[in-house]
Enzyme design. Structure first.
Site, PDB file in Angstrom:
ATOM      1  CD  GLU A 104      -1.761 -14.068  -5.013  1.00 54.56           C
ATOM      2  OE1 GLU A 104      -0.607 -13.497  -4.701  1.00 54.56           O
ATOM      3  OE2 GLU A 104      -2.221 -14.008  -6.064  1.00 54.56           O
ATOM      4  CG  ASP A 105      -0.455 -10.390  -2.888  1.00 59.89           C
ATOM      5  OD1 ASP A 105      -1.262 -11.316  -3.598  1.00 59.89           O
ATOM      6  OD2 ASP A 105      -0.029  -9.392  -3.658  1.00 59.89           O
ATOM      7  CG  ASP A 108      -9.722  -7.890  -4.834  1.00 59.49           C
ATOM      8  OD1 ASP A 108     -10.617  -7.577  -3.950  1.00 59.49           O
ATOM      9  OD2 ASP A 108      -9.546  -7.084  -5.536  1.00 59.49           O
ATOM     10  CE  LYS A 136      -8.930  -6.095  -0.833  1.00 59.72           C
ATOM     11  NZ  LYS A 136      -8.820  -4.891  -2.023  1.00 59.72           N
ATOM     12  CG  PHE A 157      -6.242  -0.724  -2.980  1.00 61.94           C
ATOM     13  CD1 PHE A 157      -6.307  -1.747  -3.788  1.00 61.94           C
ATOM     14  CD2 PHE A 157      -4.928  -0.084  -2.908  1.00 61.94           C
ATOM     15  CE1 PHE A 157      -5.344  -2.165  -4.895  1.00 61.94           C
ATOM     16  CE2 PHE A 157      -4.050  -0.730  -3.817  1.00 61.94           C
ATOM     17  CZ  PHE A 157      -4.284  -1.659  -4.760  1.00 61.94           C
ATOM     18  CB  VAL A 158      -4.596  -3.262   2.160  1.00 59.87           C
ATOM     19  CG1 VAL A 158      -5.999  -2.939   2.899  1.00 59.87           C
ATOM     20  CG2 VAL A 158      -4.607  -4.735   1.387  1.00 59.87           C
ATOM     21  NE  ARG A 170       5.656  -4.739  -5.983  1.00 60.13           N
ATOM     22  CZ  ARG A 170       4.598  -5.318  -6.393  1.00 60.13           C
ATOM     23  NH1 ARG A 170       3.650  -6.087  -5.369  1.00 60.13           N
ATOM     24  NH2 ARG A 170       4.102  -5.263  -7.669  1.00 60.13           N
TER      25      ARG A 170
HETATM   26  P1  IMP Z   1      -8.088 -11.075  -7.962  1.00 55.40           P
HETATM   27  O1  IMP Z   1      -8.023 -11.767  -9.077  1.00 55.40           O
HETATM   28  O2  IMP Z   1      -9.290 -10.084  -7.849  1.00 55.40           O
HETATM   29  O3  IMP Z   1      -8.347 -11.945  -6.685  1.00 55.40           O
HETATM   30  O4  IMP Z   1      -6.699 -10.081  -7.411  1.00 55.40           O
HETATM   31  C1  IMP Z   1      -5.850 -10.722  -6.979  1.00 55.40           C
HETATM   32  C2  IMP Z   1      -4.486  -9.551  -7.305  1.00 55.40           C
HETATM   33  O5  IMP Z   1      -4.794  -8.354  -7.238  1.00 55.40           O
HETATM   34  C3  IMP Z   1      -3.730  -9.877  -5.992  1.00 55.40           C
HETATM   35  O6  IMP Z   1      -2.652 -10.637  -6.326  1.00 55.40           O
HETATM   36  C4  IMP Z   1      -3.119  -8.315  -5.899  1.00 55.40           C
HETATM   37  O7  IMP Z   1      -1.778  -8.520  -6.652  1.00 55.40           O
HETATM   38  C5  IMP Z   1      -4.072  -7.451  -6.724  1.00 55.40           C
HETATM   39  N1  IMP Z   1      -4.786  -6.924  -5.495  1.00 55.40           N
HETATM   40  C6  IMP Z   1      -5.978  -7.087  -4.940  1.00 55.40           C
HETATM   41  N2  IMP Z   1      -6.466  -6.394  -4.106  1.00 55.40           N
HETATM   42  C7  IMP Z   1      -5.693  -5.568  -3.649  1.00 55.40           C
HETATM   43  C8  IMP Z   1      -5.255  -4.699  -2.655  1.00 55.40           C
HETATM   44  O8  IMP Z   1      -6.020  -4.354  -1.844  1.00 55.40           O
HETATM   45  N3  IMP Z   1      -3.971  -4.007  -2.643  1.00 55.40           N
HETATM   46  C9  IMP Z   1      -2.972  -4.293  -3.455  1.00 55.40           C
HETATM   47  N4  IMP Z   1      -3.006  -5.343  -4.372  1.00 55.40           N
HETATM   48  C10 IMP Z   1      -4.251  -5.927  -4.468  1.00 55.40           C
HETATM   49 MG    MG Z   2      -0.566 -10.236  -6.643  1.00 53.29          MG
END
Ligand code: IMP
Ligand code: MG
Length: 201
Positions: A104-105, A108, A136, A157-158, A170
């Site tokens: 996973e990238d 968050d 994070k 936010f990155v 990207r």
């Molecule tokens: P989560 O469900 O809140 O953990 O969000 C995960 C998804 O939100 C990641 O797979 C990203 O696609 C997107 N995301 C969360 N933070 C960032 C960020 O800082 N930059 C770009 N995409 C983000």
């Molecule tokens: Mg993602």
């Protein structure tokens, strides 16, 4: 790829430079190579953010492995996921008995991954672990015990190296912060999923 000196690069702080990405991914690859020796490894990349990471990580692993992808859409605005997740593309093959490593990238809130782990767990893999390029920690709402983490980053936010803002950036060859108070105006074409979800044009 866009470099920091490119006219298309956003004017914001570089958080992880290309050399550092390369170095850390080599370390993760070596760790995974040790941990998964003799196993039936399947890398599961989460589209689209993990594409560059997946491609580089897979080549840093010195083992036979397979790669598959899934795509999910988390409902929310451009910078925040809501935790409601919809499957856009499922895996091509069953994972029963496989050692699954989700690539996973970024973690968050952790909601997207939590959903994915629950879903894949029901298919009875031999094991399921997570390799996240970024986390994070300040934002964590759901506890995701990622076995491999590239970098812990502050609550900014990155974009870059696969991560997007409104589908852009990207293709930066590094990871950089975007100033959330001053986000660039981008009006990309909506994806089919966004149209269906009722995102404004
Ligand atoms: P989560 O469900 O809140 O953990 O969000 C995960 C998804 O939100 C990641 O797979 C990203 O696609 C997107 N995301 C969360 N933070 C960032 C960020 O800082 N930059 C770009 N995409 C983000
Ligand atoms: Mg993602």
């Amino acid at each position: 790829m866009i470099t920091p000196s490119s006219p298309f690069a956003p004017f914001d702080d570089v958080l992880v430079a290309p050399d550092r990405l390369k170095e850390r991914i080599a370390e993760l690859g070596a760790e995974i190579t040790r941990d998964y020796a003799g196993s039936n490894l399947l890398l599961v990349g989460v589209l689209k953010g993990s594409v560059f990471f997946m491609a580089d990580l897979a080549r840093a692993i010195d083992l036979p492995l397979e790669m598959d992808y899934m795509a999910v859409s988390s409902y929310g605005n451009a910078t925040e996921s809501s935790g409601v997740v919809r499957m856009l593309k499922d895996l091509d093959a069953p994972i029963a008995g496989r050692d699954v490593l989700i690539v996973e990238d970024i973690v968050d809130s952790g909601r997207t991954l939590s959903y994915l782990i629950d879903l894949l767990q029901q298919r009875k893999p031999a094991s399921i672990e997570v390799c996240a390029l970024l986390t994070k920690p300040d934002r964590a709402e759901v506890d995701i015990d990622a076995r491999y983490i590239g970098f812990e980053i502050p609550n900014r936010f990155v974009v870059g190296y696969g991560l997007d803002y409104a589908e852009r950036y990207r293709n930066l060859e590094y990871i950089c912060c975007l100033d959330e108070a001053n986000l660039p105006t981008i009006e990309p074409a909506r994806t089919r999923a966004q149209v269906e979800e009722g995102h404004p044009a």
